[in-house]
Write a protein that holds these residues in place. Sequence first.
Motif, PDB file in Angstrom:
ATOM      1  N   LYS A  54       8.686   2.651   1.168  1.00  0.00           N
ATOM      2  CA  LYS A  54       8.332   1.317   1.659  1.00  0.00           C
ATOM      3  C   LYS A  54       9.472   0.821   2.535  1.00  0.00           C
ATOM      4  CE  LYS A  54       7.416  -3.335   0.075  1.00  0.00           C
ATOM      5  NZ  LYS A  54       7.376  -4.212  -1.078  1.00  0.00           N
ATOM      6  N   ARG A  55       9.162   0.391   3.749  1.00  0.00           N
ATOM      7  CA  ARG A  55      10.180  -0.168   4.650  1.00  0.00           C
ATOM      8  C   ARG A  55      10.651  -1.517   4.116  1.00  0.00           C
ATOM      9  NH1 ARG A  55      10.530   1.631  10.035  1.00  0.00           N
ATOM     10  NH2 ARG A  55      12.595   0.769   9.703  1.00  0.00           N
ATOM     11  N   THR A  56      11.934  -1.797   4.206  1.00  0.00           N
ATOM     12  CA  THR A  56      12.459  -3.096   3.804  1.00  0.00           C
ATOM     13  C   THR A  56      12.915  -3.915   4.998  1.00  0.00           C
ATOM     14  OG1 THR A  56      14.660  -2.158   3.470  1.00  0.00           O
ATOM     15  CG2 THR A  56      13.203  -2.282   1.544  1.00  0.00           C
ATOM     16  N   GLU A  57      13.176  -3.245   6.117  1.00  0.00           N
ATOM     17  CA  GLU A  57      13.586  -3.952   7.326  1.00  0.00           C
ATOM     18  C   GLU A  57      13.207  -3.114   8.537  1.00  0.00           C
ATOM     19  OE1 GLU A  57      18.082  -3.722   7.831  1.00  0.00           O
ATOM     20  OE2 GLU A  57      17.794  -3.263   5.711  1.00  0.00           O
ATOM     21  N   PHE A 102       6.343   2.612  12.279  1.00  0.00           N
ATOM     22  CA  PHE A 102       6.148   2.141  10.911  1.00  0.00           C
ATOM     23  C   PHE A 102       6.752   0.742  10.797  1.00  0.00           C
ATOM     24  CE2 PHE A 102       5.843   6.650  10.877  1.00  0.00           C
ATOM     25  CZ  PHE A 102       4.819   6.902   9.991  1.00  0.00           C
ATOM     26  N   ARG A 103       5.888  -0.275  10.937  1.00  0.00           N
ATOM     27  CA  ARG A 103       6.363  -1.657  11.003  1.00  0.00           C
ATOM     28  C   ARG A 103       5.798  -2.555   9.912  1.00  0.00           C
ATOM     29  NH1 ARG A 103       5.976  -2.013  17.508  1.00  0.00           N
ATOM     30  NH2 ARG A 103       8.018  -1.148  17.919  1.00  0.00           N
ATOM     31  N   ASP A 104       5.142  -1.997   8.924  1.00  0.00           N
ATOM     32  CA  ASP A 104       4.552  -2.798   7.856  1.00  0.00           C
ATOM     33  C   ASP A 104       5.497  -2.793   6.656  1.00  0.00           C
ATOM     34  OD1 ASP A 104       3.034  -4.082   5.976  1.00  0.00           O
ATOM     35  OD2 ASP A 104       1.215  -2.924   6.362  1.00  0.00           O
ATOM     36  N   THR A 105       6.225  -3.885   6.450  1.00  0.00           N
ATOM     37  CA  THR A 105       7.184  -3.954   5.349  1.00  0.00           C
ATOM     38  C   THR A 105       6.513  -4.268   4.017  1.00  0.00           C
ATOM     39  OG1 THR A 105       7.648  -6.271   5.862  1.00  0.00           O
ATOM     40  CG2 THR A 105       9.125  -4.603   6.822  1.00  0.00           C
ATOM     41  N   ALA A 106       5.219  -4.541   4.028  1.00  0.00           N
ATOM     42  CA  ALA A 106       4.487  -4.785   2.778  1.00  0.00           C
ATOM     43  C   ALA A 106       3.815  -3.514   2.271  1.00  0.00           C
ATOM     44  CB  ALA A 106       3.431  -5.868   2.989  1.00  0.00           C
ATOM     45  N   ALA A 107       3.847  -2.447   3.056  1.00  0.00           N
ATOM     46  CA  ALA A 107       3.088  -1.235   2.741  1.00  0.00           C
ATOM     47  C   ALA A 107       3.950  -0.141   2.125  1.00  0.00           C
ATOM     48  CB  ALA A 107       2.442  -0.687   4.005  1.00  0.00           C
ATOM     49  N   TRP A 108       3.330   0.625   1.222  1.00  0.00           N
ATOM     50  CA  TRP A 108       3.894   1.866   0.706  1.00  0.00           C
ATOM     51  C   TRP A 108       3.273   3.003   1.498  1.00  0.00           C
ATOM     52  CZ3 TRP A 108       7.722   2.697  -2.721  1.00  0.00           C
ATOM     53  CH2 TRP A 108       8.130   1.620  -3.492  1.00  0.00           C
ATOM     54  N   TYR A 109       4.086   3.952   1.934  1.00  0.00           N
ATOM     55  CA  TYR A 109       3.624   5.122   2.670  1.00  0.00           C
ATOM     56  C   TYR A 109       3.882   6.370   1.830  1.00  0.00           C
ATOM     57  CZ  TYR A 109       3.903   1.950   6.676  1.00  0.00           C
ATOM     58  OH  TYR A 109       3.751   0.888   7.535  1.00  0.00           O
ATOM     59  N   HIS A 110       2.913   7.269   1.800  1.00  0.00           N
ATOM     60  CA  HIS A 110       3.095   8.542   1.105  1.00  0.00           C
ATOM     61  C   HIS A 110       3.340   9.618   2.158  1.00  0.00           C
ATOM     62  CE1 HIS A 110       1.529  12.228  -1.098  1.00  0.00           C
ATOM     63  NE2 HIS A 110       2.677  11.910  -1.635  1.00  0.00           N
ATOM     64  N   PHE A 111       4.527  10.209   2.138  1.00  0.00           N
ATOM     65  CA  PHE A 111       4.905  11.269   3.072  1.00  0.00           C
ATOM     66  C   PHE A 111       4.797  12.621   2.386  1.00  0.00           C
ATOM     67  CE2 PHE A 111       6.754   7.746   5.211  1.00  0.00           C
ATOM     68  CZ  PHE A 111       7.004   8.120   6.519  1.00  0.00           C
ATOM     69  N   VAL A 112       4.273  13.612   3.099  1.00  0.00           N
ATOM     70  CA  VAL A 112       4.320  15.009   2.683  1.00  0.00           C
ATOM     71  C   VAL A 112       4.831  15.789   3.884  1.00  0.00           C
ATOM     72  CG1 VAL A 112       3.026  17.044   1.931  1.00  0.00           C
ATOM     73  CG2 VAL A 112       2.426  14.786   1.032  1.00  0.00           C
TER      74      VAL A 112
END
Length: 144
Positions: A54-57, A102-112
């Motif tokens: 998850k992005r924080t900034e 990736f600019r959504d700081t409210a979102a969780w992203y799943h990377f593989v």
Amino acid sequence: MEELQRTANRGSISTGLYEIDNSLLVEADDSDSIQKSFSSAGNRKTWTLSFWFKRTELGASMRLFEAWDGSSVGTSGLFDANDQFLLDLNSGSNYFTSTAKFRDTAAWYHFVIRVDTTSGTASERARVYVNGEELEGSWNSNIG
């Protein structure tokens, strides 16, 4: 501790309803990152890495992970100041840059991340998936 909501947010998962056990908050200002040092180089030709993030900034270069053999960085993943994901497979000589931002700081992203440099087909040697879809981008050189 971060929280997770069951509803999707443009292909990602937004925060809100319940806590995620064993989650970790990493901030660029503190130079935080997840690191693993190995006693030997091991097999760097075939491997897979899966993680949630998850992005924080935004607008700041931020290293997500790196793996190295104790003397030099072999592989790292980071967001650059343009909010694009970069995967570096060989200390700057073979790297992938995403076209997505990736600019959504409210979102969780799943990377593989799936790497098989032994494949005879260049396009099959390294792939990055985010939320189940292959991430588009470009390599600065052939992986192999």
